[in-house]
Scaffold this motif. Structure first.
Motif, PDB file in Angstrom:
ATOM      1  N   TYR A   1       0.839  -1.212   0.000  1.00  0.00           N
ATOM      2  CA  TYR A   1       0.000   0.000   0.000  1.00  0.00           C
ATOM      3  C   TYR A   1       0.873   1.261   0.000  1.00  0.00           C
ATOM      4  O   TYR A   1       0.541   2.257  -0.642  1.00  0.00           O
ATOM      5  CB  TYR A   1      -0.930   0.036   1.226  1.00  0.00           C
TER       6      TYR A   1
ATOM      7  N   GLY B   1      -9.117  -6.356   8.885  1.00  0.00           N
ATOM      8  CA  GLY B   1      -8.167  -6.403   7.772  1.00  0.00           C
ATOM      9  C   GLY B   1      -8.816  -5.809   6.532  1.00  0.00           C
ATOM     10  O   GLY B   1      -8.781  -6.391   5.455  1.00  0.00           O
TER      11      GLY B   1
ATOM     12  N   ASP C   1      -7.402  -2.039  10.094  1.00  0.00           N
ATOM     13  CA  ASP C   1      -6.277  -2.617   9.368  1.00  0.00           C
ATOM     14  C   ASP C   1      -4.971  -2.256  10.070  1.00  0.00           C
ATOM     15  O   ASP C   1      -4.861  -1.199  10.696  1.00  0.00           O
ATOM     16  CB  ASP C   1      -6.235  -2.153   7.905  1.00  0.00           C
TER      17      ASP C   1
HETATM   18  C1  LIG Z   1      -5.306  -9.675   1.377  1.00  0.00           C
HETATM   19  S1  LIG Z   1      -5.552  -8.127   2.151  1.00  0.00           S
HETATM   20  C2  LIG Z   1      -7.339  -8.019   2.066  1.00  0.00           C
HETATM   21  C3  LIG Z   1      -7.847  -6.612   2.194  1.00  0.00           C
HETATM   22  C4  LIG Z   1      -9.371  -6.461   2.185  1.00  0.00           C
HETATM   23  N1  LIG Z   1     -10.024  -7.294   3.169  1.00  0.00           N
HETATM   24  C5  LIG Z   1      -9.916  -6.762   0.826  1.00  0.00           C
HETATM   25  O1  LIG Z   1     -10.498  -7.845   0.634  1.00  0.00           O
HETATM   26  O2  LIG Z   1      -9.775  -5.910  -0.059  1.00  0.00           O
HETATM   27  C6  LIG Z   1      -5.271  -8.552   3.885  1.00  0.00           C
HETATM   28  C7  LIG Z   1      -5.314  -7.350   4.814  1.00  0.00           C
HETATM   29  O3  LIG Z   1      -5.162  -7.759   6.172  1.00  0.00           O
HETATM   30  C8  LIG Z   1      -4.371  -6.781   6.835  1.00  0.00           C
HETATM   31  N2  LIG Z   1      -3.779  -7.396   8.031  1.00  0.00           N
HETATM   32  C9  LIG Z   1      -2.891  -8.411   8.082  1.00  0.00           C
HETATM   33  N3  LIG Z   1      -2.603  -8.725   9.362  1.00  0.00           N
HETATM   34  C10 LIG Z   1      -3.335  -7.874  10.133  1.00  0.00           C
HETATM   35  C11 LIG Z   1      -3.483  -7.704  11.544  1.00  0.00           C
HETATM   36  N4  LIG Z   1      -2.827  -8.482  12.416  1.00  0.00           N
HETATM   37  N5  LIG Z   1      -4.327  -6.746  11.986  1.00  0.00           N
HETATM   38  C12 LIG Z   1      -4.999  -5.941  11.116  1.00  0.00           C
HETATM   39  N6  LIG Z   1      -4.896  -6.074   9.772  1.00  0.00           N
HETATM   40  C13 LIG Z   1      -4.086  -7.020   9.287  1.00  0.00           C
HETATM   41  C14 LIG Z   1      -3.359  -6.351   5.797  1.00  0.00           C
HETATM   42  O4  LIG Z   1      -2.781  -5.096   6.091  1.00  0.00           O
HETATM   43  C15 LIG Z   1      -4.221  -6.355   4.537  1.00  0.00           C
HETATM   44  O5  LIG Z   1      -4.802  -5.093   4.314  1.00  0.00           O
END
Ligand SMILES: C[S@@+](CC[C@H](N)C(=O)[O-])C[C@H]1O[C@@H](n2cnc3c(N)ncnc32)[C@H](O)[C@@H]1O
Length: 212
Positions: free
Chosen positions: A9, A43, A64
């Motif tokens: 990002y 997330g 996130d």
């Molecule tokens: C594959 S992306 C999916 C983004 C969104 N849900 C979508 O479908 O467009 C996974 C997301 O999970 C977030 N993420 C990963 N580990 C996390 C955590 N421990 N706490 C919060 N967010 C997290 C990442 O920053 C990322 O934005």
């Protein structure tokens, strides 16, 4: 950091790597909710699903770990004229301020280490209204493709169902999704899962047996 997406990002401040339209899973789940439902999107990334839920009239909290992701999400919400409460932090460690009708995640909770998951699910369930819904899409261990150095404890078949003992499972499906975020077309095996909490006064659901 287990997830590579914060770095991505930051690298792409002007574009939406997951797009700006909602996932088909978000559309499916939205149809299960009462009007003005309270939604937690774990997330939420660049915000495509949080913004969609808000546009349906739901009260949405999007969480996130990536500040750069939330900055894009905030911009998308402004462009669409909707309000979302955004939180930056680790979804497994944040304190959630109020109970929800829906706790939702698309491609995110597999970044929570397996050792933390029992406590994580129990905390999420404790901030869910009676009769509320949890909906997740997770990566499973059937077909592993490691992307951009990510570290994932892949879900095993039945792991989510076990975490939701006593809930009514509304939907559970294994599948494959095509991806090319690292420039090489590949697939991830996934499970999509939707379950409903017992309603007020109910003790818990008995799941139908495999033969039914
Ligand atoms: C594959 S992306 C999916 C983004 C969104 N849900 C979508 O479908 O467009 C996974 C997301 O999970 C977030 N993420 C990963 N580990 C996390 C955590 N421990 N706490 C919060 N967010 C997290 C990442 O920053 C990322 O934005």
């Amino acid at each position: 950091m287990r997830s590579p997406w914060a770095r991505e990002y930051r690298r792409t401040p002007e574009t939406y790597i997951w797009g700006t339209e909602p996932s088909s899973f978000a559309r499916r789940v939205a149809a299960l909710l009462p009007s003005a439902a309270r939604v937690l999107d774990l997330g939420c990334g660049e915000g495509r699903d949080s913004v969609y839920f808000a546009a349906q009239g739901f009260h949405v909290v999007g969480v996130d770990a990536s500040r750069a992701g939330i900055a894009k999400a905030r911009r998308l919400a402004e462009a669409r004229g909707v309000r979302v409460r955004w939180l930056v932090g680790d979804m497994a460690r944040l304190t959630y301020p109020r109970p929800f009708d829906l706790i939702y995640s698309c491609g995110a909770i597999h970044y929570v280490p397996r050792l933390q998951r029992a406590r994580f699910f129990s905390r999420l369930q404790s901030v869910t209204l009676a009769g509320g819904v949890h909906a997740h899409v997770v990566f499973t261990d059937r077909e592993v493709y490691v992307e951009k150095g990510e570290v994932i404890d892949y879900f095993t078949p039945g792991e989510l169902a076990a975490a939701y003992a006593g809930w009514l499972i509304l939907h559970r499906e294994e599948g494959r999704i095509a991806c090319s975020q690292d420039g090489t077309p590949h697939h991830h095996s996934v499970e999509s899962f939707i379950a409903r909490a017992p309603a007020q006064g109910e003790t818990g659901a008995t799941q139908p047996s495999a033969k039914e």
